[in-house]
Structure formats: C-alpha cells, structure tokens
Design a protein around this motif. Structure first.
Motif, mmCIF file in Angstrom:
data_model
loop_
_atom_site.group_PDB
_atom_site.id
_atom_site.type_symbol
_atom_site.label_atom_id
_atom_site.label_comp_id
_atom_site.label_asym_id
_atom_site.label_seq_id
_atom_site.Cartn_x
_atom_site.Cartn_y
_atom_site.Cartn_z
ATOM 1 N N PHE A 18 0.823 -1.216 0.000
ATOM 2 C CA PHE A 18 0.000 0.000 0.000
ATOM 3 C C PHE A 18 0.856 1.265 0.000
ATOM 4 O O PHE A 18 0.433 2.300 -0.528
ATOM 5 N N ILE A 22 0.326 4.177 -2.834
ATOM 6 C CA ILE A 22 0.151 5.594 -2.513
ATOM 7 C C ILE A 22 1.207 6.437 -3.212
ATOM 8 O O ILE A 22 0.918 7.508 -3.767
ATOM 9 N N ALA A 28 -4.960 7.465 -0.619
ATOM 10 C CA ALA A 28 -4.813 6.808 0.686
ATOM 11 C C ALA A 28 -6.156 6.560 1.343
ATOM 12 O O ALA A 28 -6.327 5.586 2.085
ATOM 13 N N THR A 29 -7.133 7.416 1.070
ATOM 14 C CA THR A 29 -8.454 7.274 1.696
ATOM 15 C C THR A 29 -9.225 6.071 1.166
ATOM 16 O O THR A 29 -10.241 5.694 1.733
ATOM 17 N N ILE A 31 -7.778 3.132 0.978
ATOM 18 C CA ILE A 31 -7.035 1.991 1.509
ATOM 19 C C ILE A 31 -7.288 1.855 3.007
ATOM 20 O O ILE A 31 -7.215 2.841 3.745
ATOM 21 N N THR A 32 -7.602 0.630 3.431
ATOM 22 C CA THR A 32 -7.781 0.313 4.849
ATOM 23 C C THR A 32 -6.848 -0.829 5.204
ATOM 24 O O THR A 32 -6.673 -1.765 4.416
ATOM 25 N N ARG A 45 -1.252 5.062 10.073
ATOM 26 C CA ARG A 45 -2.208 6.150 9.810
ATOM 27 C C ARG A 45 -1.471 7.470 9.635
ATOM 28 O O ARG A 45 -1.747 8.257 8.729
ATOM 29 N N TYR A 48 0.981 7.257 6.304
ATOM 30 C CA TYR A 48 0.389 7.105 4.982
ATOM 31 C C TYR A 48 -0.961 7.793 4.806
ATOM 32 O O TYR A 48 -1.402 7.995 3.666
ATOM 33 N N ILE A 50 -3.791 6.413 5.615
ATOM 34 C CA ILE A 50 -4.783 5.387 5.293
ATOM 35 C C ILE A 50 -5.789 5.256 6.433
ATOM 36 O O ILE A 50 -5.597 5.777 7.530
#
Length: 273
Positions: A18, A22, A28-29, A31-32, A45, A48, A50
């Motif tokens: 991830f 990015i 990034a928003t 991706i969890t 968090r 990145y 995320i």
C-alpha cells in the motif's frame, strides 16, 4: 472512483504494497489496513494517511478488494471470522500468503469468490519486487488488471496460467533473494581472504551485482551472451567461470530450487488440512 482496498494484516509486505500504491498516486483514503493492535496501526495512519481498523469484519464491509496478508498458520481462523461479511460483499480476494491454495481460501471464505494468489518477494519492500500471480476462473479481466496495478506498485508482475507454477515462482523469485544474499556473503568473504577490507569487499560485491542486474535488464542479449562478453580467451574471468562449472554450480542451483519447490508443495498440503 478508486476501488476500496482492505489489507487484512499490516505487516511489512502489506505496508510495502500500500505504500507503493500511494507513492504511485493511489488515494490513501481508499485503503484500509487492519491489525489486532491499534498501537501498530497508529504509525501507519500517521505516515500514509490510510484508514485503519482492528475489526476485520468492519474493515471488509465496503471493500472491493481484500488483500489477505496474515501468516498462513492463522489464515483459517481469520477467514472464518469474516466469512459472512465477505459473502455479503463478494470482493476480489488477493492472497499474499504462501502455501495456501485458491480453492482452500475460497472454501474458508464461503465459496463462489474471485481469488488471486500472489507470491511476492522481499525486495518489494524497496519497490524492486518480483511477484507471480494466479487467478481462479471467477476472476474477471478487469479484476486481473486491478491486481496487476496493485502489485506493479512494488515491482514486476508475472501471471501464470496454472496454480502449480507458483511453486516454481517460489523457487526462483520468492526465495531467490536469499540465494543472492548467500552469494554476496560468499563473494565478500572471498574478497577478504584476498586481502580487501570487509567494508570494501561488501561494497564492491553489492555494486557489481546491481550493475550486472541492470545490464541484464537493459540489454537485448541473453545472460549467456553477456557472460561470454566478459570472458576474454585465456583471461581471468574465463578461469573463474571454468572453476564454477567444474564445481557444478548449475547442478547445485537446480537441486536447490527443486528442494524449494518440493517444500512449497509440502507446505500447501500441511496448511490446507
């Protein structure tokens, strides 16, 4: 709108993927990442941007892609806990867990799912990975393209048509970095025996490997030709290569990769039980 991608597991390989996504422009928003510990997630968090979650079921509720990035030994329990949520959403499943077949993962998650298996390698952590991918029959062309884009964020992607070929991928690129590290170690030690300071021997060995790999990638010549081009008749390189050949280096490599592939098959049987 970007596909929502959830990483079940937030270890080194997941963060490499991830992070590469990015860096390549993926939002990034979208991706969890999950982990049992928010203490582990907080730095991710912050670094990145995320989304993070300690509850896998919540994390997959709106996912278009679920990347399984936990240890194979705990995968069955992880899949069982989020099975209903996966069945409700039917996302694309991408597994980077070694040894677990697509049919096994699909069964553990309730069936009738598009599943892609990926065998990445550790150079993915520096954006220079090599990943082999296999898709089951439920994976669409669009999903294949999506998975290719995700994994190309950390390096080369090669698709195989038969799942059993992932064992060969494991033997060549999955485990391959360790083979080269062993050779670097041996070359450095040889340099020291010949009188070089250890630090100099290491720098020379690593830079030589880097340069050779770049030449091989950028050249239209095959490795055999490139090797021959360095070997002047009766010269120093020819003498060294003849020594390698006399020691049956090719046979050693063949036996090592066959042993690696055999162990991959054994692990698949053990983990799938």
């Amino acid at each position: 709108m970007a596909s929502q991608v959830t990483f079940i597991g937030a270890g080194n390989m997941a963060s490499a993927i991830f992070g590469g996504m990015i860096e390549g422009g993926y939002p990034a928003t979208a991706i969890t990442a999950t982990s049992p510990s928010d203490e582990h997630l907080a730095p991710l968090r912050q670094r990145y941007g995320i989304r993070t979650e300690t509850d896998n079921t919540k994390a997959v509720a709106n996912a278009d892609v679920v990347v399984l990035a936990v240890k194979p030994q705990i995968m069955r329990d992880v899949c069982a806990a989020m099975r209903d949520a996966i069945q409700a959403r039917k996302p694309l499943i991408v597994s980077v867990a070694a040894g677990l077949g697509a049919d096994t993962l699909e069964t553990w998650l309730g069936g009738e799912l598009a599943v892609i298996r990926c065998m990445p390698n550790t150079p993915s952590l520096v954006g220079a990975g090599a990943s082999g991918l296999y898709a089951n029959s439920r994976v669409s062309d669009a999903q294949r393209q999506l998975a290719t884009g995700l994994l190309e964020a950390v390096g080369l992607v090669e698709w195989v048509d038969e799942e059993s070929l992932l064992e060969a991928v494991t033997a060549i690129s999955g485990s391959g970095p360790a083979y080269f590290f062993l050779f670097f170690e041996a070359l450095e030690a040889a340099g020291v025996r010949l009188g070089l300071p250890a630090a100099s021997a290491r720098r020379l060995a690593l830079q030589t490997a880097y340069g050779a790999a770049r030449m091989a990638q950028q050249s239209d010549k095959d490795p055999a030709t490139l090797k021959q081009n360095v070997m002047s008749p009766g010269g120093t390189t020819e003498r060294a290569i003849h020594s390698f050949e006399a020691a049956e280096l090719r046979r050693i490599v063949e036996e090592a990769t066959e042993a690696c592939a055999a162990r991959a098959r054994e692990m698949a049987r053990e983990l799938g039980q």
